[in-house]
Write an enzyme that holds these catalytic residues in place. Structure first.
Site, mmCIF file in Angstrom:
data_model
loop_
_atom_site.group_PDB
_atom_site.id
_atom_site.type_symbol
_atom_site.label_atom_id
_atom_site.label_comp_id
_atom_site.label_asym_id
_atom_site.label_seq_id
_atom_site.Cartn_x
_atom_site.Cartn_y
_atom_site.Cartn_z
ATOM 1 N N LYS A 198 44.082 9.914 -11.791
ATOM 2 C CA LYS A 198 44.724 9.072 -12.697
ATOM 3 C C LYS A 198 45.388 9.305 -13.746
ATOM 4 O O LYS A 198 44.859 10.083 -14.341
ATOM 5 C CB LYS A 198 44.206 7.642 -12.544
ATOM 6 C CG LYS A 198 42.796 8.059 -13.148
ATOM 7 C CD LYS A 198 41.472 6.971 -13.048
ATOM 8 C CE LYS A 198 40.041 7.433 -14.155
ATOM 9 N NZ LYS A 198 39.176 6.367 -13.697
ATOM 10 N N ARG A 249 32.987 -5.139 -13.933
ATOM 11 C CA ARG A 249 34.319 -5.417 -14.856
ATOM 12 C C ARG A 249 35.061 -6.044 -13.227
ATOM 13 O O ARG A 249 35.591 -6.829 -13.754
ATOM 14 C CB ARG A 249 34.761 -4.313 -14.829
ATOM 15 C CG ARG A 249 35.896 -3.419 -15.472
ATOM 16 C CD ARG A 249 35.930 -2.677 -15.879
ATOM 17 N NE ARG A 249 36.411 -0.842 -14.693
ATOM 18 C CZ ARG A 249 35.831 0.009 -15.037
ATOM 19 N NH1 ARG A 249 36.598 0.509 -16.127
ATOM 20 N NH2 ARG A 249 35.851 0.746 -14.141
ATOM 21 N N HIS A 292 31.117 1.118 -8.696
ATOM 22 C CA HIS A 292 30.885 2.713 -9.731
ATOM 23 C C HIS A 292 30.031 2.564 -11.079
ATOM 24 O O HIS A 292 29.555 1.355 -11.579
ATOM 25 C CB HIS A 292 32.177 2.199 -10.633
ATOM 26 C CG HIS A 292 32.608 3.378 -12.174
ATOM 27 N ND1 HIS A 292 32.946 4.637 -11.382
ATOM 28 C CD2 HIS A 292 33.489 2.432 -13.340
ATOM 29 C CE1 HIS A 292 33.046 5.299 -12.381
ATOM 30 N NE2 HIS A 292 34.121 3.924 -13.364
ATOM 31 N N ARG A 341 34.041 10.774 -6.878
ATOM 32 C CA ARG A 341 35.183 10.806 -7.266
ATOM 33 C C ARG A 341 34.861 11.180 -8.541
ATOM 34 O O ARG A 341 34.994 9.945 -9.403
ATOM 35 C CB ARG A 341 35.486 8.730 -7.412
ATOM 36 C CG ARG A 341 35.300 8.182 -6.016
ATOM 37 C CD ARG A 341 36.485 6.975 -6.405
ATOM 38 N NE ARG A 341 34.990 6.133 -7.222
ATOM 39 C CZ ARG A 341 33.261 5.406 -7.506
ATOM 40 N NH1 ARG A 341 33.273 5.167 -6.100
ATOM 41 N NH2 ARG A 341 33.317 4.436 -8.423
ATOM 42 N N TYR A 352 54.934 10.924 -44.146
ATOM 43 C CA TYR A 352 55.610 10.018 -44.979
ATOM 44 C C TYR A 352 54.187 9.763 -45.669
ATOM 45 O O TYR A 352 53.169 9.913 -45.350
ATOM 46 C CB TYR A 352 55.240 8.801 -43.491
ATOM 47 C CG TYR A 352 56.411 9.050 -42.581
ATOM 48 C CD1 TYR A 352 57.332 8.617 -42.549
ATOM 49 C CD2 TYR A 352 55.935 9.720 -41.422
ATOM 50 C CE1 TYR A 352 58.551 8.234 -41.534
ATOM 51 C CE2 TYR A 352 57.630 9.644 -40.421
ATOM 52 C CZ TYR A 352 58.288 9.394 -40.928
ATOM 53 O OH TYR A 352 59.419 9.098 -39.907
ATOM 54 N N CYS A 373 52.561 12.280 -37.631
ATOM 55 C CA CYS A 373 54.158 12.140 -36.944
ATOM 56 C C CYS A 373 54.093 11.447 -35.502
ATOM 57 O O CYS A 373 53.739 12.493 -34.757
ATOM 58 C CB CYS A 373 55.127 12.336 -37.894
ATOM 59 S SG CYS A 373 54.961 12.985 -39.181
ATOM 60 N N ASP A 418 56.149 12.770 -33.451
ATOM 61 C CA ASP A 418 56.773 13.721 -33.200
ATOM 62 C C ASP A 418 56.749 15.197 -33.787
ATOM 63 O O ASP A 418 56.596 16.522 -33.090
ATOM 64 C CB ASP A 418 58.095 13.579 -32.437
ATOM 65 C CG ASP A 418 58.822 12.931 -32.457
ATOM 66 O OD1 ASP A 418 58.508 11.640 -31.673
ATOM 67 O OD2 ASP A 418 59.796 12.170 -32.727
HETATM 68 C C1 LIG Z 1 38.354 6.783 -13.429
HETATM 69 C C2 LIG Z 1 37.496 6.884 -12.635
HETATM 70 C C3 LIG Z 1 36.411 7.539 -11.942
HETATM 71 C C4 LIG Z 1 36.410 9.214 -12.223
HETATM 72 O O1 LIG Z 1 35.612 8.896 -13.754
HETATM 73 P P1 LIG Z 1 34.741 10.199 -13.914
HETATM 74 O O2 LIG Z 1 33.674 9.745 -15.240
HETATM 75 O O3 LIG Z 1 35.291 10.630 -15.216
HETATM 76 O O4 LIG Z 1 34.724 10.535 -13.451
HETATM 77 C C5 LIG Z 1 35.689 7.598 -10.394
HETATM 78 N N1 LIG Z 1 35.832 5.973 -10.149
HETATM 79 C C6 LIG Z 1 36.615 5.168 -10.676
HETATM 80 C C7 LIG Z 1 36.525 3.709 -9.943
HETATM 81 C C8 LIG Z 1 36.936 5.594 -11.612
HETATM 82 O O5 LIG Z 1 38.252 4.428 -11.923
#
Ligand SMILES: *Cc1c(COP(=O)(O)O)cnc(C)c1O
Length: 364
Positions: free
Chosen positions: A39, A133, A161, A212, A256, A304, A306
């Protein structure tokens, strides 16, 4: 002048990625495979080049946040399973089918809405075991059972998670209790998965079919000093071109607000990178810096959109066209994602995932 990569760019160390994959794979519980999190453009690394390298290394499943991220991988030839972790609006549901993506179902309403699209979908159910969540309450076995029976939803997995070390064990117990209860009802849960980076590194005994793994794959943890049983190597370097070098008269500020004036003459360099590229504006006025020719150049004035000005008074050999290292090594010195995260009051995940499309595009 180094090779011309443009104004600001990411460099990937695939040796480091391979080593991280190997080290993380050794921690996998029996029967568990990596499902790398790609992601946010693979945490700023570039989802397509990272996915291609991971496929070469034998990885067969990935997860992304949005359907569009999954489509991008498919359009670039990634063939493994791709799980979309976030919700997909109704207008994009046909993409899931067309590109063979697996959709997450996070609650009963979501299930009804997806089913009503009339398109058969592979789905994984997200169970809430304590993060609170998103996800279906893992104690609501009746409710989960009803989702299994929805038309058009082919439940191919369930997952949860973990929200932190203190909750890991409890969440694991709740997840497996729910999985057992569902299977006692004759429901085939398919792939069951719990672990992200922290889980795989510290609670591999929670098991599951997939880990994951996101941030650890890229060779860092969220914060410096988190316990980690394996060596990890950062995969990403971030560099920017020195666009100009000039002498700044005593008493003058820069950028700036003309900030950072000093009562002596200095040499300054303008770098072609800014907060739109992911260099946090919080690093303004010396809170951050870069490496040029192995030496440290603090940021002068405000970052800034860029561009960013640094003080190179102590690096007299700097030339226009040099590469400045924002994250990575230069000579004997290194700036890490941890350094930027701490300077910006954040975590490495945020620093990396916010690297702008402009610095990654050059890779694809
Ligand atoms: C982002 C995410 C992960 C990966 O998490 P890390 O801590 O970067 O390994 C795994 N599962 C879910 C649902 C996530 O949103």
């Amino acid at each position: 002048m180094t090779e011309d990569h443009g104004r600001a760019w990411v460099e990937l160390d695939f040796d480091a990625l391979r080593q991280n994959v190997a080290a993380l794979s050794r921690l996998l519980p029996a029967g568990c495979e990596l499902m790398p999190a790609l992601k946010a453009n693979a945490y700023g690394h570039g989802a397509v080049p990272v996915a291609r390298e991971l496929e070469r290394l034998g990885v067969r499943a990935f997860c992304v946040a949005t359907a569009a991220e999954g489509v991008e991988l498919r359009q670039n030839g990634v063939s493994g399973d791709i799980l979309v972790l976030g919700g997909t609006p109704t207008r994009d549901v046909s993409l899931l089918r067309r590109f063979g993506l697996i959709q997450t179902v996070a609650d009963a309403e979501d299930a009804v809405r997806l089913a009503a699209c009339g398109i058969p979908l592979r789905v994984h159910l997200k169970l809430d075991t304590g993060m609170h969540r998103l996800g279906i309450d893992c104690a609501d076995i009746e409710g989960i059972d009803r989702i299994f029976r929805q038309n058009n939803l082919l439940v191919d997995g369930i997952y949860t998670h973990i929200c932190g070390d203190d909750m890991a064990k409890t969440q694991g117990e709740r997840f497996w209790r729910a999985a057992r209860a569902l299977e006692r009802r004759g429901l085939d849960c398919g792939k069951k998965h719990i672990l992200a980076s922290g889980g795989l590194l510290r609670y591999p005994e929670l098991g599951g079919d997939y880990a994951r793994v996101g941030v650890a794959l890229y060779g860092v943890l969220s914060e410096r000093g988190e316990p980690c049983p394996i060596p990890l190597r950062p995969v990403l370097s971030l560099k920017a071109r020195v666009a100009s070098v000039r002498d700044l008269p005593a008493g003058e500020g820069v950028g700036y607000g003309a900030e950072g004036a000093a009562p002596y003459e200095r040499r300054i360099a303008a770098l072609s990178i800014g907060y739109a590229d992911g260099l946090p504006r919080a690093l303004s006025n010396g809170r951050g810096g870069v490496l040029i020719r192995g030496a440290y150049a603090p940021i002068l004035g405000r970052v800034c959109m860029d561009q960013t000005i640094v003080d190179v008074t102590s690096i007299p050999s700097v030339l226009q066209g040099d590469a400045a290292v924002v994250i990575g090594r230069s000579g004997a010195r290194e700036i890490t994602a941890y350094d930027l995260a701490e300077q910006a009051g954040s975590i490495t995940n945020e620093i990396l995932s916010r690297l702008g499309a402009r610095v990654i595009l050059g890779l694809v």
